[in-house]
Scaffold this active site. Structure first.
Site, PDB file in Angstrom:
ATOM      1  N   ARG A 233       0.885  -1.289   0.205  1.00  0.00           N
ATOM      2  CA  ARG A 233      -0.172  -0.057  -0.022  1.00  0.00           C
ATOM      3  C   ARG A 233       0.804   1.278  -0.043  1.00  0.00           C
ATOM      4  O   ARG A 233       1.897   1.276   0.612  1.00  0.00           O
ATOM      5  CB  ARG A 233      -0.813   0.155   1.177  1.00  0.00           C
ATOM      6  N   GLU A 262      -3.000   8.053  -5.659  1.00  0.00           N
ATOM      7  CA  GLU A 262      -3.204   7.329  -6.975  1.00  0.00           C
ATOM      8  C   GLU A 262      -4.327   7.724  -7.516  1.00  0.00           C
ATOM      9  O   GLU A 262      -5.246   8.206  -6.904  1.00  0.00           O
ATOM     10  CB  GLU A 262      -3.480   5.756  -6.709  1.00  0.00           C
ATOM     11  N   HIS A 281      -0.037   0.118  -9.831  1.00  0.00           N
ATOM     12  CA  HIS A 281      -0.931  -0.532  -9.209  1.00  0.00           C
ATOM     13  C   HIS A 281      -1.555  -1.639  -9.915  1.00  0.00           C
ATOM     14  O   HIS A 281      -2.776  -2.043 -10.047  1.00  0.00           O
ATOM     15  CB  HIS A 281      -2.074   0.173  -8.570  1.00  0.00           C
TER      16      HIS A 281
HETATM   17  P1  NAD Z   1      -2.143 -10.502   4.698  1.00  0.00           P
HETATM   18  O1  NAD Z   1      -3.108  -9.789   5.847  1.00  0.00           O
HETATM   19  O2  NAD Z   1      -2.665 -11.646   4.352  1.00  0.00           O
HETATM   20  O3  NAD Z   1      -0.798 -10.109   5.567  1.00  0.00           O
HETATM   21  C1  NAD Z   1      -0.344  -8.822   5.840  1.00  0.00           C
HETATM   22  C2  NAD Z   1       0.538  -9.416   7.069  1.00  0.00           C
HETATM   23  O4  NAD Z   1       1.247  -8.210   7.457  1.00  0.00           O
HETATM   24  C3  NAD Z   1       0.121 -10.241   8.174  1.00  0.00           C
HETATM   25  O5  NAD Z   1       0.970 -11.483   8.155  1.00  0.00           O
HETATM   26  C4  NAD Z   1       0.374  -9.324   9.512  1.00  0.00           C
HETATM   27  O6  NAD Z   1       0.835  -9.867  10.698  1.00  0.00           O
HETATM   28  C5  NAD Z   1       1.591  -8.342   8.945  1.00  0.00           C
HETATM   29  N1  NAD Z   1       1.875  -7.153   9.539  1.00  0.00           N
HETATM   30  C6  NAD Z   1       0.712  -6.350  10.071  1.00  0.00           C
HETATM   31  N2  NAD Z   1       1.137  -5.326  10.887  1.00  0.00           N
HETATM   32  C7  NAD Z   1       2.468  -5.284  10.604  1.00  0.00           C
HETATM   33  C8  NAD Z   1       3.599  -4.593  11.017  1.00  0.00           C
HETATM   34  N3  NAD Z   1       3.539  -3.487  11.691  1.00  0.00           N
HETATM   35  N4  NAD Z   1       4.840  -4.835  10.818  1.00  0.00           N
HETATM   36  C9  NAD Z   1       5.277  -5.938  10.019  1.00  0.00           C
HETATM   37  N5  NAD Z   1       3.966  -6.910   9.648  1.00  0.00           N
HETATM   38  C10 NAD Z   1       2.763  -6.579   9.984  1.00  0.00           C
HETATM   39  O7  NAD Z   1      -2.507  -9.249   3.690  1.00  0.00           O
HETATM   40  P2  NAD Z   1      -2.013  -9.688   2.271  1.00  0.00           P
HETATM   41  O8  NAD Z   1      -3.084 -10.283   1.569  1.00  0.00           O
HETATM   42  O9  NAD Z   1      -0.752 -10.518   2.200  1.00  0.00           O
HETATM   43  O10 NAD Z   1      -1.881  -8.227   1.326  1.00  0.00           O
HETATM   44  C11 NAD Z   1      -0.330  -7.515   1.991  1.00  0.00           C
HETATM   45  C12 NAD Z   1      -0.901  -6.079   1.400  1.00  0.00           C
HETATM   46  O11 NAD Z   1      -0.929  -6.170  -0.015  1.00  0.00           O
HETATM   47  C13 NAD Z   1      -2.018  -5.542   1.994  1.00  0.00           C
HETATM   48  O12 NAD Z   1      -1.460  -3.968   2.253  1.00  0.00           O
HETATM   49  C14 NAD Z   1      -2.975  -5.356   0.476  1.00  0.00           C
HETATM   50  O13 NAD Z   1      -3.696  -4.328   0.632  1.00  0.00           O
HETATM   51  C15 NAD Z   1      -1.847  -5.416  -0.594  1.00  0.00           C
HETATM   52  N6  NAD Z   1      -2.260  -5.771  -1.863  1.00  0.00           N
HETATM   53  C16 NAD Z   1      -1.774  -5.033  -2.919  1.00  0.00           C
HETATM   54  C17 NAD Z   1      -2.139  -5.406  -4.145  1.00  0.00           C
HETATM   55  C18 NAD Z   1      -1.674  -4.759  -5.261  1.00  0.00           C
HETATM   56  O14 NAD Z   1      -2.329  -4.513  -6.492  1.00  0.00           O
HETATM   57  N7  NAD Z   1      -0.201  -4.240  -5.325  1.00  0.00           N
HETATM   58  C19 NAD Z   1      -2.863  -6.665  -4.289  1.00  0.00           C
HETATM   59  C20 NAD Z   1      -3.442  -7.252  -3.250  1.00  0.00           C
HETATM   60  C21 NAD Z   1      -2.856  -6.801  -2.021  1.00  0.00           C
END
Ligand code: NAD
Length: 320
Positions: A233, A262, A281
């Site tokens: 993000r 964005e 994105h």
């Molecule tokens: P998820 O919830 O499965 O995993 C997130 C991880 O981050 C968890 O394991 C959590 O424990 C950890 N976390 C939370 N706070 C933290 C901190 N302060 N320090 C370290 N780790 C921490 O989420 P996901 O599905 O793996 O998605 C991850 C990110 O990717 C999200 O922000 C999601 O919105 C983003 N995303 C982006 C795209 C894109 O188009 N670029 C697509 C899908 C998801």
């Protein structure tokens, strides 16, 4: 009586097959949510399925008198007013797992692009040059990957990097030792990831804790050969600090798929920053992911309207 489902924002019809193929549902696709046709269908719809373009705000919700569910075919629900939906007893669903592999594969594409300098080599060739010396890369093999966040996407990245014979350090205060063991990664503190990793890849949600996590100080503590990837993000990496670090050679390179604002403003300093790979994105933008996120949401809508089961809703505790 059939349940009317209104899908907009080019939600995949194939992903909604569960609903299309069942004559208890009538599924209408109206991609322009500013049209009269959309408003007419909305007034009769029991479920609305959107991607990110349609703002499901209180105005839209109040024009949808029969609505029982809003499905966001994607991860973030920033475009849905969940508070108003809950007050109106409308279940809100998202599809957090549907684009996991797409986002993990984009991360690998960015990683390889960075270490093998693919985008700049391609640009140079198109500009008429044949400059092999300028684009000597480095290998992923035996490098240290530093994952910040190893949930769904970070976990898939770890698995793929294992195949590249990389060693993975993870900073994720919420990850269990069992999950770390299963992924074959080493859980460490944030400082160790920042100071030791060759490639840092960020996969956390944007929260008060993660906003600005990679700031000027963190960048200064990295090795000059380190590259940073953010496909999570915008806002987790301080863009101004990153641009400065790239310009002054504090780190070797970076790749971004997400931004503080964005679309990325035309005059953003990132646009002409050296050693930076930028994508608009695209993490979840694969044909497969678009089908998968719609399929996840369709299953929830089916459960709600047929089985009266709202357990998968993000606002399930507030529903009556
Ligand atoms: P998820 O919830 O499965 O995993 C997130 C991880 O981050 C968890 O394991 C959590 O424990 C950890 N976390 C939370 N706070 C933290 C901190 N302060 N320090 C370290 N780790 C921490 O989420 P996901 O599905 O793996 O998605 C991850 C990110 O990717 C999200 O922000 C999601 O919105 C983003 N995303 C982006 C795209 C894109 O188009 N670029 C697509 C899908 C998801």
């Amino acid at each position: 009586m059939t349940h009317l489902i209104l899908a907009t924002d080019k939600v995949s019809a194939e992903g909604l097959k569960l609903l299309h193929s069942d004559d208890r549902f009538e599924v209408v696709h109206v991609d322009d949510s500013s049209s009269q046709e959309f408003r007419d269908a909305l007034a009769r719809a029991e479920a609305l399925v959107v991607r990110s373009a349609t703002e499901v705000d209180s105005g839209l919700l109040s024009a949808a008198g029969l609505l029982k569910a809003v499905g966001r075919a994607g991860v973030g629900i920033d475009n849905v007013d969940v508070v108003t939906a809950s007050e109106m007893n409308v279940a809100v669903y998202n599809a957090p797992g549907g684009n996991t592999v797409a986002a993990a594969e984009l991360t690998m594409a960015l990683m390889l692009s960075l270490v093998r300098k693919v985008p700049s080599a391609e640009r140079s060739l198109r500009d008429g040059r044949w400059d092999r010396a300028a684009f000597k890369g480095t290998e992923l093999r035996r490098k240290k990957l530093g994952l910040i966040g190893a949930g769904r996407i970070g976990g898939e990245v770890a698995k793929r990097c294992h195949a590249f014979e990389m060693q993975t350090l993870v900073y994720d205060p919420y990850l269990t030792n069992e999950r770390a063991e299963e992924l074959g990664v080493k859980l460490v503190g944030l400082t160790e990831v920042i100071e030791k990793a060759d490639i840092i890849s960020i996969h956390v949600p944007l929260t008060d804790e993660t906003r600005g996590l990679i700031d000027a100080e963190a960048l200064e503590s990295m090795k000059p050969s380190t590259v940073v990837i953010n496909a999570s993000r915008g806002g987790v990496v301080d863009e101004h600090a990153l641009a400065e670090a790239l310009r002054t050679g504090v780190i070797a390179g970076a790749a971004l798929d997400v931004y503080e604002q964005e679309p990325l403003p035309a005059d953003s300093p990132l646009r002409d920053c050296p050693n930076l790979v930028l994508t608009p994105h695209l993490g979840g933008s694969t044909a497969e992911a678009q089908v998968e996120v719609a399929r996840e949401v369709a299953a929830h809508i089916f459960d709600l309207l047929i089985e009266r089961d709202s357990s998968g809703a993000v606002n399930a505790p507030s529903l009556r």
